[in-house]
Design a protein around this motif. Structure first.
Motif, PDB file in Angstrom:
ATOM      1  N   ARG A  51       0.822  -1.196   0.000  1.00 18.00           N
ATOM      2  CA  ARG A  51       0.000   0.000   0.000  1.00 18.00           C
ATOM      3  C   ARG A  51       0.865   1.258   0.000  1.00 18.00           C
ATOM      4  O   ARG A  51       1.919   1.309   0.614  1.00 18.00           O
ATOM      5  N   SER A  52       0.333   2.269  -0.682  1.00 18.86           N
ATOM      6  CA  SER A  52       1.008   3.567  -0.705  1.00 18.86           C
ATOM      7  C   SER A  52       0.482   4.415   0.444  1.00 18.86           C
ATOM      8  O   SER A  52      -0.722   4.497   0.674  1.00 18.86           O
ATOM      9  N   ASP A  86      -3.665   8.591  -3.666  1.00 21.76           N
ATOM     10  CA  ASP A  86      -3.603   8.982  -5.067  1.00 21.76           C
ATOM     11  C   ASP A  86      -4.302  10.330  -5.236  1.00 21.76           C
ATOM     12  O   ASP A  86      -5.384  10.551  -4.691  1.00 21.76           O
ATOM     13  N   CYS A  91      -7.806  10.237  -6.966  1.00 15.73           N
ATOM     14  CA  CYS A  91      -8.793   9.578  -6.101  1.00 15.73           C
ATOM     15  C   CYS A  91      -9.099  10.424  -4.866  1.00 15.73           C
ATOM     16  O   CYS A  91     -10.238  10.482  -4.399  1.00 15.73           O
ATOM     17  N   ASP A 138      -2.479   1.249  -3.991  1.00 18.68           N
ATOM     18  CA  ASP A 138      -2.134   2.071  -5.144  1.00 18.68           C
ATOM     19  C   ASP A 138      -3.407   2.444  -5.894  1.00 18.68           C
ATOM     20  O   ASP A 138      -4.154   1.580  -6.357  1.00 18.68           O
ATOM     21  N   ARG A 139      -3.646   3.757  -5.988  1.00 22.56           N
ATOM     22  CA  ARG A 139      -4.798   4.302  -6.696  1.00 22.56           C
ATOM     23  C   ARG A 139      -6.128   3.805  -6.104  1.00 22.56           C
ATOM     24  O   ARG A 139      -7.120   3.669  -6.799  1.00 22.56           O
ATOM     25  N   ALA A 154     -11.500   4.224  -6.822  1.00 24.49           N
ATOM     26  CA  ALA A 154     -10.240   3.715  -7.406  1.00 24.49           C
ATOM     27  C   ALA A 154     -10.180   4.120  -8.872  1.00 24.49           C
ATOM     28  O   ALA A 154     -11.172   4.534  -9.472  1.00 24.49           O
ATOM     29  N   ARG A 155      -8.981   3.998  -9.446  1.00 26.69           N
ATOM     30  CA  ARG A 155      -8.812   4.231 -10.879  1.00 26.69           C
ATOM     31  C   ARG A 155      -7.780   3.244 -11.399  1.00 26.69           C
ATOM     32  O   ARG A 155      -6.891   2.778 -10.672  1.00 26.69           O
ATOM     33  N   ALA A 156      -7.897   2.929 -12.643  1.00 28.38           N
ATOM     34  CA  ALA A 156      -6.965   1.993 -13.263  1.00 28.38           C
ATOM     35  C   ALA A 156      -5.635   2.679 -13.545  1.00 28.38           C
ATOM     36  O   ALA A 156      -5.520   3.910 -13.528  1.00 28.38           O
ATOM     37  N   SER A 157      -4.621   1.852 -13.804  1.00 28.96           N
ATOM     38  CA  SER A 157      -3.301   2.393 -14.106  1.00 28.96           C
ATOM     39  C   SER A 157      -3.348   3.216 -15.385  1.00 28.96           C
ATOM     40  O   SER A 157      -3.936   2.789 -16.396  1.00 28.96           O
ATOM     41  N   ARG A 158      -2.739   4.419 -15.333  1.00 32.54           N
ATOM     42  CA  ARG A 158      -2.655   5.354 -16.453  1.00 32.54           C
ATOM     43  C   ARG A 158      -4.018   5.910 -16.860  1.00 32.54           C
ATOM     44  O   ARG A 158      -4.128   6.563 -17.899  1.00 32.54           O
ATOM     45  N   LYS A 182      -7.403   8.344 -16.088  1.00 37.32           N
ATOM     46  CA  LYS A 182      -7.696   9.598 -15.404  1.00 37.32           C
ATOM     47  C   LYS A 182      -9.124   9.643 -14.855  1.00 37.32           C
ATOM     48  O   LYS A 182      -9.503  10.617 -14.205  1.00 37.32           O
TER      49      LYS A 182
END
Length: 301
Positions: free
Chosen positions: A2-3, A7, A10, A41-42, A65-69, A71
């Motif tokens: 976990r970050s 994000d 988010c 992450d995100r 949440a959002r997917a990688s790359r 917006k």
């Protein structure tokens, strides 16, 4: 992993999270935005205060949440969770631990666990003797057959073949055929419970003139409990029909105060020594006075 830093996209989706919370809650029950916590992450969870009565300290948790790359932030889930100072219900306790003496009513069934420490295996009802026993070798079978044989009033040639007596039949006749019996642990816990309720340390026993061991209303138990307990059979005693310690006592002891016998009235006195006085007859012509008895006096006018 976990970050620790939420994000950015988010964390900025507060309006999206509030809209989701308001859709799940009643109108006007979503309060101010409390915090945004990074779940990965995100992945961020937005916390909103709950204004519903009865849910003090609870918070609406909306995860986005959002997917990688990507917006575009999407909604993950919405749930009502307790906060650090939330009003919570007491911790759930199994029914077996909540049950108290006196809770059962007519028609209630109380199951007993298979591994209950208060019980231990009793007679299983198995008539098969051990392999090396005398019965297995047939030495005692003939004796049992002879003793259990039914004799009919007729010639010996037509007597029926005797049936062999079974262990289960004898145990059932003696009242011993039970799948489980009281264990030593169960016996000790019962004795401790009875001693606490009707024992020597109770207030009633401390003020009693004598103990139950000398009371005529005590009915002793059987077995090993006979050495310490009995059943009170005095309807006026506070422990009537209950198991009491021999060291217990109360004011209804059979010898506490023996009632005196009522005084017998004196025998009636009959006076048989009374003498009736004699009556005097009136004088006649020149005669003297004569003495007459009561009967003769009544005979003259």
């Amino acid at each position: 992993m976990r970050s620790r830093t939420p994000d950015r996209l988010c964390a900025e989706a507060v309006d999206l999270a509030r809209e989701a919370a308001e859709d799940a809650a009643l109108p006007g029950m979503v309060g101010e935005h409390i915090d945004a916590v990074a779940d990965g992450d995100r992945v961020v969870t937005h916390l909103f205060a709950c204004n519903e009565p009865g849910y003090r300290g609870w918070r609406w948790a909306v995860t986005v949440a959002r997917a990688s790359r990507a917006k575009v932030v999407t909604l993950d889930e919405t749930v009502l969770l307790p906060g650090p100072d939330a009003l919570l219900a007491p911790e759930w306790v199994p029914w077996s631990e909540r049950l108290r003496p006196g809770d059962m009513g007519p028609g209630d069934l109380l199951p007993t666990e298979a591994d209950d420490l208060r019980l231990e295996p009793g007679f299983t009802g198995d008539d098969v003797p051990p392999p090396n026993s005398v019965v297995a070798e047939g030495m005692a079978a003939e004796i049992a057959d002879t003793e259990d044989a039914a004799v009919l009033p007729d010639a010996p040639a037509i007597q029926p073949a005797p049936e062999r007596g079974g262990i289960a039949a004898v145990a059932e006749e003696l009242g011993m055929r039970r799948a489980r019996v009281l264990s030593r642990y169960g016996l000790h816990t019962a004795a401790d419970r009875w001693e606490d309720a009707y024992g020597a340390k109770s207030a009633m026993a401390q003020a009693a003139p004598a103990t139950c061991v000398t009371c005529g209303f005590l009915t002793p138990l059987t077995g090993s409990l006979r050495q310490a307990f009995g059943v009170c059979a005095n309807e006026f005693a506070p422990a009537d029909g209950r198991v009491v310690s021999l060291a217990y006592g109360c004011g209804a002891h059979s010898e506490a105060a023996v009632m005196p016998k009522p005084a017998r009235p004196a025998a009636p006195v009959v006076d048989e020594t009374v003498v009736e006085p004699l009556a005097l007859r009136p004088e006649r012509d020149g005669g003297s006075v004569e003495e007459t008895g009561p009967a003769e006096e009544l005979g003259h006018s």
